[in-house]
Design an enzyme around this catalytic site. Structure first.
Site, PDB file in Angstrom:
ATOM      1  N   GLY A   1     -35.759  12.321  68.817  1.00  0.00           N
ATOM      2  CA  GLY A   1     -37.147  11.861  68.864  1.00  0.00           C
ATOM      3  C   GLY A   1     -37.568  11.602  70.307  1.00  0.00           C
TER       4      GLY A   1
ATOM      5  N   GLY B   1     -41.337  11.347  71.624  1.00  0.00           N
ATOM      6  CA  GLY B   1     -42.236  10.303  71.129  1.00  0.00           C
ATOM      7  C   GLY B   1     -42.501   9.215  72.153  1.00  0.00           C
ATOM      8  N   GLN B   2     -43.339   8.260  71.757  1.00  0.00           N
ATOM      9  CA  GLN B   2     -43.751   7.186  72.683  1.00  0.00           C
ATOM     10  C   GLN B   2     -42.539   6.430  73.232  1.00  0.00           C
ATOM     11  OE1 GLN B   2     -45.423   3.675  70.964  1.00  0.00           O
ATOM     12  NE2 GLN B   2     -46.424   3.014  72.836  1.00  0.00           N
ATOM     13  N   LEU B   3     -41.663   5.985  72.351  1.00  0.00           N
ATOM     14  CA  LEU B   3     -40.486   5.243  72.793  1.00  0.00           C
ATOM     15  C   LEU B   3     -39.432   6.184  73.367  1.00  0.00           C
ATOM     16  CD1 LEU B   3     -38.810   2.646  72.936  1.00  0.00           C
ATOM     17  CD2 LEU B   3     -38.183   3.027  70.542  1.00  0.00           C
TER      18      LEU B   3
ATOM     19  N   ARG C   1     -40.250  18.986  68.627  1.00  0.00           N
ATOM     20  CA  ARG C   1     -41.154  19.615  69.595  1.00  0.00           C
ATOM     21  C   ARG C   1     -40.627  19.352  70.995  1.00  0.00           C
ATOM     22  NH1 ARG C   1     -45.289  14.889  70.494  1.00  0.00           N
ATOM     23  NH2 ARG C   1     -44.183  13.346  69.298  1.00  0.00           N
TER      24      ARG C   1
ATOM     25  N   TYR D   1     -44.355   3.317  55.659  1.00  0.00           N
ATOM     26  CA  TYR D   1     -43.570   3.139  56.881  1.00  0.00           C
ATOM     27  C   TYR D   1     -42.714   1.870  56.784  1.00  0.00           C
ATOM     28  CZ  TYR D   1     -42.900   2.065  61.894  1.00  0.00           C
ATOM     29  OH  TYR D   1     -42.390   1.746  63.125  1.00  0.00           O
TER      30      TYR D   1
END
Ligand code: SER
Length: 319
Positions: free
Chosen positions: A8, A11-13, A36, A142
């Site tokens: 991941g 992603g943001q983190l 991605r 979530y």
């Protein structure tokens, strides 16, 4: 060489954590993976592996070959997007976690980090200073996936001795990456609008307080948790992690101290109901006691860092 994998990483983190891990261990010690390609040039200095974390065979191949010292598994669908695609969110969030836990059970990974969230809390949870062992009462897909994931982590630890560690992050705010699909995203978007000289329309109510944290605190806390001796880790579901608590109007005021012409109006949408189900502030004394957690950055300091960094980015020509 001991290697670390971040799943991941686009992603943001993920972007922020990869940059911090690279600084600490060197770019060659880190492998980065995502479905991605990460847009961040710094992240891409490390070896990139294209990986669909829901693909059990692919995850087990990468982890068996990599024999990683640590895996940070961050791939997930956040709260607001998850409500639009509930089954897809559940599949991504749960299957990917189980794939990584299974690989760790085989002995291919020494230590796992997996993020939980304030979204495990809900209407029955106290609103202020939520204790570590508060009732988990998630209302979003979530949150349900994070709650279930926490107990899967504890299960793999107790049953198979897997060293998996977790934090219940508040909303994370940084300037090196942007969030996507979360309820707390406004607290990043607002700074970009302010620097761009635009007004901001907030999708939460002006007085909706939520637990939040400056990204550098979150990254430091994550690395501290992962570096702590195993016997210090008493909580094998996920640790409460507190930073600050503020409302949209408070963050707007803090921006107006520096940019007095900045204007915010409010048009709450479906994310308001999600925010209302979450607590306002977190009691993180267990994390403090077990492995020394202490947040450092408050709202006014964060605002000046964010405005400064985003302002500099806006001046840098993109090539
Ligand atoms: N930032 C997340 C969200 O808003 C909460 O963990 O979905």
């Amino acid at each position: 060489m001991a290697k670390t994998l971040v799943i991941g990483a686009a992603g943001q983190l993920g972007i922020e954590l990869v940059l911090a891990l690279q600084a600490q261990y060197g770019v060659d010690s880190i492998d980065v993976s995502d479905i991605r390609v990460p847009e961040d040039e710094g992240v891409m200095r490390s070896r990139f592996l294209h990986l669909d974390a829901t693909d059990e065979g692919a995850v087990s191949k990468v982890l068996e070959e990599g024999r990683y010292e640590a895996v940070y598994h961050l791939a997930a669908m956040l709260s607001a997007t998850g409500e639009k695609k509930p089954i897809a969110a559940w599949d991504l969030n749960m299957q990917s976690l189980l794939n990584v836990l299974e690989a760790a059970k085989e002995g291919w990974v020494k230590r796992i980090f997996w993020p939980s969230s304030i979204a495990v809390f809900g209407p029955q949870t106290p609103k202020k200073l939520v204790p570590q062992d508060a009732l988990l009462d998630p209302t979003t897909v979530y949150g349900i996936s994070k709650q279930a994931g926490e107990f899967w982590c504890r299960y793999y630890h107790e049953k198979y001795g897997v060293d998996v560690r977790s934090l219940r992050y508040p909303g994370l705010i940084g300037h090196r990456s942007v969030p996507g699909g979360g309820t707390t995203d406004y607290a990043v978007d607002i700074y970009y609008k302010a620097v761009g000289g635009e007004d901001y329309t907030c999708f939460l109510k002006a007085d909706q307080a939520l637990p939040m944290m400056y990204m550098d605190d979150a990254v430091r806390g994550t690395l501290e948790l992962m570096a702590a001796p195993e016997e210090r880790i008493q909580v094998r579901t996920s640790y409460n992690l507190g930073g600050m608590s503020f409302t949209p109007s408070e963050v707007a005021n803090s921006i107006q101290q520096i940019l007095p012409n900045f204007q915010v109006d409010y048009a709450p949408d479906e994310r308001q109901a999600i925010a209302e189900s979450w607590p306002e502030s977190i009691d993180d004394s267990q994390a403090a006691e077990d492995w020394g957690w202490k947040p450092q950055v408050d709202l006014s300091e964060m605002t000046s860092i964010m405005l400064d960094a985003i302002g500099k980015k806006a001046q840098t020509p993109v090539h």
